[in-house]
Each structure stands twice: as structure tokens, then as C-alpha cells.
Design a protein around this motif. Structure first.
Motif, PDB file in Angstrom:
ATOM      1  N   LEU A  38       0.831  -1.209   0.000  1.00  0.00           N
ATOM      2  CA  LEU A  38       0.000   0.000   0.000  1.00  0.00           C
ATOM      3  C   LEU A  38       0.864   1.257   0.000  1.00  0.00           C
ATOM      4  N   ARG A  39       1.936   1.273   0.766  1.00  0.00           N
ATOM      5  CA  ARG A  39       2.835   2.437   0.774  1.00  0.00           C
ATOM      6  C   ARG A  39       3.538   2.592  -0.569  1.00  0.00           C
ATOM      7  N   LEU A  40       4.041   1.487  -1.107  1.00  0.00           N
ATOM      8  CA  LEU A  40       4.776   1.528  -2.373  1.00  0.00           C
ATOM      9  C   LEU A  40       3.928   2.122  -3.491  1.00  0.00           C
ATOM     10  N   ALA A  41       2.662   1.742  -3.558  1.00  0.00           N
ATOM     11  CA  ALA A  41       1.782   2.189  -4.643  1.00  0.00           C
ATOM     12  C   ALA A  41       1.095   3.518  -4.353  1.00  0.00           C
ATOM     13  N   SER A  42       1.206   4.030  -3.147  1.00  0.00           N
ATOM     14  CA  SER A  42       0.397   5.184  -2.742  1.00  0.00           C
ATOM     15  C   SER A  42       0.630   6.447  -3.565  1.00  0.00           C
ATOM     16  N   ALA A  43       1.804   6.659  -4.080  1.00  0.00           N
ATOM     17  CA  ALA A  43       2.081   7.872  -4.855  1.00  0.00           C
ATOM     18  C   ALA A  43       1.586   7.799  -6.290  1.00  0.00           C
ATOM     19  N   PHE A  44       1.180   6.617  -6.733  1.00  0.00           N
ATOM     20  CA  PHE A  44       0.828   6.417  -8.140  1.00  0.00           C
ATOM     21  C   PHE A  44      -0.649   6.605  -8.440  1.00  0.00           C
ATOM     22  N   GLY A  45      -1.472   6.830  -7.420  1.00  0.00           N
ATOM     23  CA  GLY A  45      -2.909   6.974  -7.630  1.00  0.00           C
ATOM     24  C   GLY A  45      -3.264   8.253  -8.360  1.00  0.00           C
ATOM     25  N   ALA A  46      -4.426   8.231  -9.016  1.00  0.00           N
ATOM     26  CA  ALA A  46      -4.966   9.385  -9.737  1.00  0.00           C
ATOM     27  C   ALA A  46      -3.981   9.897 -10.791  1.00  0.00           C
ATOM     28  N   GLY A  47      -3.333   8.958 -11.444  1.00  0.00           N
ATOM     29  CA  GLY A  47      -2.411   9.329 -12.516  1.00  0.00           C
ATOM     30  C   GLY A  47      -1.140   9.954 -11.985  1.00  0.00           C
ATOM     31  N   LEU A  48      -0.534   9.355 -10.979  1.00  0.00           N
ATOM     32  CA  LEU A  48       0.699   9.783 -10.313  1.00  0.00           C
ATOM     33  C   LEU A  48       0.473  11.083  -9.540  1.00  0.00           C
ATOM     34  N   GLY A  49       0.161  10.903  -8.286  1.00  0.00           N
ATOM     35  CA  GLY A  49       0.025  12.049  -7.389  1.00  0.00           C
ATOM     36  C   GLY A  49      -1.047  13.044  -7.779  1.00  0.00           C
ATOM     37  N   ARG A  50      -2.154  12.554  -8.298  1.00  0.00           N
ATOM     38  CA  ARG A  50      -3.282  13.384  -8.747  1.00  0.00           C
ATOM     39  C   ARG A  50      -2.933  14.283  -9.919  1.00  0.00           C
ATOM     40  N   MET A  51      -1.895  13.969 -10.661  1.00  0.00           N
ATOM     41  CA  MET A  51      -1.560  14.781 -11.836  1.00  0.00           C
ATOM     42  C   MET A  51      -2.278  14.296 -13.086  1.00  0.00           C
ATOM     43  N   ARG A  52      -3.038  13.199 -12.953  1.00  0.00           N
ATOM     44  CA  ARG A  52      -3.852  12.650 -14.024  1.00  0.00           C
ATOM     45  C   ARG A  52      -3.033  12.183 -15.216  1.00  0.00           C
TER      46      ARG A  52
END
Length: 151
Positions: A38-52
Motif C-alpha cells: 500500500l505504501r509503495l503504490a500510494s504515490a501512483f494513484g490518480a495518474g501519479l500524485g493526482r496529476m492525471r
């Protein structure tokens, strides 16, 4: 739908990002704890840090592909092996989902502000392609790992 896809969707419905939802069901096979995945993947959500940018579900699929076929020898051949697989997965994902970028998948305007986390309601899920992206990426990840077990 396979069990991993169902597990992945369960994570998403509990509030985790698309990337976390795809990676977490595979934590044991990747020799990670659930919290580490969960920590490893946490920065990749919403297209990498919400940058889409690149879809988080696809990014997690690539993490699993890298674990299975990644370049550990530092050679051009090793790089080409994983890059070829990644491009192939990307082409397949685009064909199946219609896009690879989160912004395009959600039909957002280029100038639209980065998303803020929203409450997960029925309206949130309605019409979003995220569930299909997550379940598909998880199924493909399962295929990659099954191929490893079978030689």
C-alpha cells in the motif's frame, strides 16, 4: 472476474487508490506486507500524485511486470525485455480501455485542476472507468505471475 480482480476492487471500494488496489492483492507474491504494498503504490494513484498522468492501475501492473521480468542485470537486453513488455501492456490497455492517461479515461479537460480526494459515494463510482481499469490490470497481473509459476 478472477479472485485477484475481486480483491483489487475490494481495496478500491474501501477507499484505496487505483494503484494501491491493484498492487495490494499481490503483496505476498511480491514478498511485501500488505502495508508495504500500500505504501509503495500510494504515490501512483490518480495518474501519479493526482496529476492525471498514466493510470494508477496500469502503473501498478507495470510494477508487477517489473518484479516478474525486470532488468536486474543492467544490460541493454534486460532493459529492452521490460520496455518491450511495458509497451505491449500499454498498447493492450489502450485498446481495452480507450486510453492510458487518467485524464483521458475520466474525460477531463487539460486545464482542469488536479483532483482532490472525494467521498466514495454511488455518484462517485457511477460512470467511472476506474473499476474496469483496476479489475483488468489485476487480471493481467495474475496472468504475469501465473506464467512465472508455470515456467
Amino acid at each position: 472476474m478472477n479472485t485477484r480482480s475481486e480483491q483489487a476492487l475490494s481495496y478500491f471500494y474501501r477507499g484505496y487508490s487505483c494503484a494501491q488496489s491493484v498492487l495490494a492483492p499481490f503483496a505476498a507474491e511480491l514478498h511485501l506486507s500488505e502495508a508495504e504494498a500500500l505504501r509503495l503504490a500510494s504515490a501512483f494513484g490518480a495518474g501519479l500524485g493526482r496529476m492525471r498522468g498514466t493510470c494508477g492501475a496500469f502503473s501498478a501492473l507495470c510494477m508487477i511486470a517489473g518484479w516478474r521480468h525486470g532488468n536486474t542485470e543492467g544490460t541493454a537486453e534486460g532493459k529492452e525485455r521490460i520496455y518491450t513488455l511495458t509497451r505491449s501492456l500499454a498498447e493492450r490497455f489502450r485498446a481495452e480501455m480507450g486510453a492510458l492517461e487518467c485524464r483521458e479515461l475520466l474525460h477531463l479537460a487539460p486545464e482542469q485542476e488536479p483532483a482532490r480526494p472525494e467521498e466514495r459515494t454511488a455518484a462517485y463510482y457511477e460512470g467511472r472507468p476506474c473499476m474496469k481499469c483496476i479489475s483488468t490490470a489485476a487480471a493481467w497481473a495474475e496472468d504475469l505471475l501465473t506464467a512465472q509459476k508455470n515456467g
